[in-house]
Structures are given as C-alpha cells and as structure tokens.
Design a protein around this motif. Sequence first.
Motif, PDB file in Angstrom:
ATOM      1  N   CYS A  56       1.037  -1.211   0.142  1.00  0.00           N
ATOM      2  CA  CYS A  56      -0.116  -0.247   0.270  1.00  0.00           C
ATOM      3  C   CYS A  56       0.650   1.598  -0.140  1.00  0.00           C
ATOM      4  N   CYS A  58       2.592   4.782  -0.952  1.00  0.00           N
ATOM      5  CA  CYS A  58       1.715   5.855  -1.769  1.00  0.00           C
ATOM      6  C   CYS A  58       2.622   6.707  -1.352  1.00  0.00           C
ATOM      7  N   LEU A 106      -0.591   6.310  -6.148  1.00  0.00           N
ATOM      8  CA  LEU A 106      -0.205   4.654  -5.540  1.00  0.00           C
ATOM      9  C   LEU A 106       1.057   4.507  -6.169  1.00  0.00           C
TER      10      LEU A 106
END
Length: 110
Positions: A56, A58, A106
């Motif tokens: 995850c 980012c 992302l």
Amino acid sequence: MEQDITIKITDRDGVTHEVQAPTDMAMNLMEVVRSYELAPEGTIGICGGMAMCASCQCYVKSDHVLPEMGDEEEAMLAEAFYVEDNSRLGCQIQMTPDLDGLEVELAPES
C-alpha cells in the motif's frame, strides 16, 4: 457529527480519482483505496494493514502534515521498492478531518 473528507488518489495507471473518505470509521488510506477498488484485489493491503508489507506504499503529493512514521513503517519502507522521499504506507495514514484535500499516488507494484 460525521465528516467526510475529499482525497485525490492517483492509481497505478496514472488515473486520478477524487473520492470521499469517512473520518468517523477509523479507516486508513489503504482501506479507502480498497473500498473504491482503485487497485486490483490482492495487490494492496496484503498484510491486512499491519505495516508488514509495502503493497500500500503511496507517494504523498500534497503538503499535509501526516502523523510521524512508526518504527515498523520506517523499517518496511527501508526494504521496499520504488521508495521516494514522500513515500508512506497507506495503512498507516488514518483518515482524519485535517487530511481533507490530501493527494496521493499509489506506488508501482513491486
């Protein structure tokens, strides 16, 4: 009083999505991305939000003040791919009213 915030998330195809995120449900950024299906199932939040994978990751594009990184997050980003100075793990960013207008992108899948 419940307050939704607006955040901009650029997905891995370079498409920017403006989404509403609730601040009263203890959601984190990774869960918001998942709830809007902005990343294919199984490519984000693989560890369940424990800062034990970098799926995850980012890049924070706006100049919001984010909570300080914990040791787990720092250690994970030290080993992750495509890490930039503005990298954070989405699972460690809780949705709070002061993050209204947050802009993130992302990171590529490693």
